[in-house]
Design an enzyme around this catalytic site. Structure first.
Site, PDB file in Angstrom:
ATOM      1  N   THR A 181       2.229  26.549   6.057  1.00 16.12           N
ATOM      2  CA  THR A 181       2.658  26.126   7.389  1.00 16.12           C
ATOM      3  C   THR A 181       4.174  26.121   7.356  1.00 16.12           C
ATOM      4  O   THR A 181       4.756  26.133   6.266  1.00 16.12           O
ATOM      5  CB  THR A 181       2.128  24.696   7.688  1.00 16.12           C
ATOM      6  N   ARG A 209     -11.201  27.209  14.718  1.00 14.79           N
ATOM      7  CA  ARG A 209     -10.784  25.978  14.016  1.00 14.79           C
ATOM      8  C   ARG A 209      -9.325  25.645  14.367  1.00 14.79           C
ATOM      9  O   ARG A 209      -8.451  26.497  14.338  1.00 14.79           O
ATOM     10  CB  ARG A 209     -10.919  26.190  12.505  1.00 14.79           C
ATOM     11  N   VAL A 210      -9.085  24.405  14.698  1.00 16.03           N
ATOM     12  CA  VAL A 210      -7.731  23.952  14.994  1.00 16.03           C
ATOM     13  C   VAL A 210      -7.344  22.906  13.945  1.00 16.03           C
ATOM     14  O   VAL A 210      -8.134  22.006  13.643  1.00 16.03           O
ATOM     15  CB  VAL A 210      -7.648  23.341  16.409  1.00 16.03           C
ATOM     16  N   GLY A 211      -6.154  23.033  13.406  1.00 17.02           N
ATOM     17  CA  GLY A 211      -5.712  22.113  12.358  1.00 17.02           C
ATOM     18  C   GLY A 211      -4.884  20.963  12.908  1.00 17.02           C
ATOM     19  O   GLY A 211      -4.916  20.648  14.106  1.00 17.02           O
ATOM     20  N   ASP A 212      -4.145  20.345  12.015  1.00 16.35           N
ATOM     21  CA  ASP A 212      -3.344  19.170  12.374  1.00 16.35           C
ATOM     22  C   ASP A 212      -2.015  19.526  13.037  1.00 16.35           C
ATOM     23  O   ASP A 212      -1.466  18.726  13.800  1.00 16.35           O
ATOM     24  CB  ASP A 212      -3.043  18.345  11.107  1.00 16.35           C
ATOM     25  N   THR A 232       2.188  19.453   6.132  1.00 11.91           N
ATOM     26  CA  THR A 232       1.523  20.648   5.632  1.00 11.91           C
ATOM     27  C   THR A 232       0.442  20.229   4.653  1.00 11.91           C
ATOM     28  O   THR A 232       0.619  19.283   3.892  1.00 11.91           O
ATOM     29  CB  THR A 232       2.523  21.620   4.954  1.00 11.91           C
ATOM     30  N   GLY A 233      -0.681  20.966   4.672  1.00 12.81           N
ATOM     31  CA  GLY A 233      -1.786  20.637   3.774  1.00 12.81           C
ATOM     32  C   GLY A 233      -3.090  20.760   4.528  1.00 12.81           C
ATOM     33  O   GLY A 233      -3.111  21.218   5.679  1.00 12.81           O
ATOM     34  N   GLY A 235      -5.491  20.361   6.903  1.00 13.38           N
ATOM     35  CA  GLY A 235      -5.276  19.710   8.191  1.00 13.38           C
ATOM     36  C   GLY A 235      -6.341  18.714   8.597  1.00 13.38           C
ATOM     37  O   GLY A 235      -6.047  17.707   9.254  1.00 13.38           O
TER      38      GLY A 235
HETATM   39  N1  ASP Z   1      -1.869  22.014   7.893  1.00  9.87           N
HETATM   40  C1  ASP Z   1      -2.222  23.388   8.131  1.00  9.87           C
HETATM   41  C2  ASP Z   1      -3.561  23.440   8.790  1.00  9.87           C
HETATM   42  O1  ASP Z   1      -4.452  22.733   8.362  1.00  9.87           O
HETATM   43  C3  ASP Z   1      -2.243  24.217   6.905  1.00  9.87           C
HETATM   44  C4  ASP Z   1      -1.163  23.957   5.894  1.00  9.87           C
HETATM   45  O2  ASP Z   1      -0.229  23.275   6.142  1.00  9.87           O
HETATM   46  O3  ASP Z   1      -1.246  24.448   4.786  1.00  9.87           O
HETATM   47  O4  ASP Z   1      -3.752  24.214   9.683  1.00  9.87           O
END
Ligand code: ASP
Length: 314
Positions: A181, A209-212, A232-233, A235
């Protein structure tokens, strides 16, 4: 960097906590990614030094990262299970609490600019899918075909993840194979904070799919006098823990420093899920925190004294 007179300014960014092992890429590639981060930081800092708003600085910095193939956002974004790019982005202005976001966008060249346009427009906060694409076109943002976002590295990552899924070994995938991200946080000379985040999500994510990242409070949050946060991570867990707002709430209501609250979120709330997690946060004085629990996180900042820093690993 030149430090303007008056109140402190600061900018920090991340390029995701899904970083490969140092030996998996030639040194030149790491150097290039760091150069892009420095360009993004300078772009944001120069605006801040001219007196621009924090929200303009984070947008400008994130555009530079979206345009680079080194990061999972814009050009170089991850592919979903159907081999399609679905892009998420958000931006929040800590001075007004106004925010804008897009999710599952497919044809917006710079999703963070679309998020900013949604903020400016001020009606909806989050636009999804083809409606987000149409909105961006209607406000004159340049569209891009799907192929613009695709890189060889992301195609290879999709093949590897799909092979792992067939073999039932997804859990052994590296953080880098999975996700990434980009995001930025800034403090402007009027004392205002802002945050922006943009992502392709994770490789082989289910369609839709929708993330954070585009969810205010989960992956992105800013409030003047408190902090600005971009995450980031994995989500799903940032959404469950309302991570970005969770940090701000600890700062505002418990009186913790941003560093303590950010560390608490990563170590105590998110790490027990055995997920990759990281973030950049800025407090109201321009102090940067950038905790992460993976092998590396692309990150960099320019602190109020003008010192520029970038790094990829621990
Ligand atoms: N947070 C992002 C998501 O889940 C992915 C990421 O940051 O690695 O879409």
């Amino acid at each position: 960097m030149r430090q303007p007179a008056g109140r402190p300014i600061a900018i920090a960014l991340h390029g995701g906590c899904g970083v490969m092992s140092r030996n998996d890429l030639p040194a030149a590639d790491w150097a290039l990614a760091e150069e892009v981060m420095r360009t993004a930081l300078r772009r944001g800092w120069d605006l801040l030094a001219e007196g621009a708003a924090a929200v303009d600085a984070v947008e400008a910095a994130v555009v530079v990262l979206e345009d680079s193939p080194h990061f999972n956002a814009g050009h170089g974004a991850a592919l979903n299970r159907e081999g399609v790019h679905e892009l998420d982005a958000a931006i929040m202005d800590g001075s007004t609490g106004a925010a804008g976001a897009v999710c599952s966008a497919r044809t917006i060249r710079n999703p963070v600019q679309a998020a900013r346009a949604v903020l400016r427009h001020g009606e909806a906060l989050l636009l999804a899918g083809s409606a987000a694409d149409r909105f961006a076109a209607s406000v004159g943002l340049p569209p891009a075909p799907q192929e613009y976002f695709t890189t060889e590295r992301r195609l290879a990552a999709l093949r590897t993840m799909q092979a792992r899924r067939s073999a039932g070994t997804q859990a052994t995938a590296s953080e880098q194979e999975k996700h990434g991200t980009v995001g930025a946080v800034a403090l402007d000379s009027a004392g205002h904070l802002a945050a922006a985040t943009s992502t392709g999500g994770y490789t082989d994510k289910p369609a839709g799919r929708v993330g954070d990242s585009p969810l205010i409070g989960a992956g992105t949050f800013a409030r003047d006098g408190v902090c600005a946060v971009s995450c980031t991570g994995a989500g799903e867990f940032f959404i469950r823990h309302v991570a970005a707002y969770g940090i701000a709430a600890r700062v505002q209501h418990l009186g913790e420093t941003v560093a303590v609250a950010a560390q608490y979120m990563i170590e105590t709330e998110l790490s027990p899920h055995r997920i990759g997690a990281g973030l950049v946060a800025l407090d109201a004085q321009g102090q940067v925190s950038a905790p992460f629990n993976t092998e590396g996180m692309f990150r960099g900042w320019i602190t109020p004294d003008g010192t520029i820093f970038t790094a990829t690993h621990r």
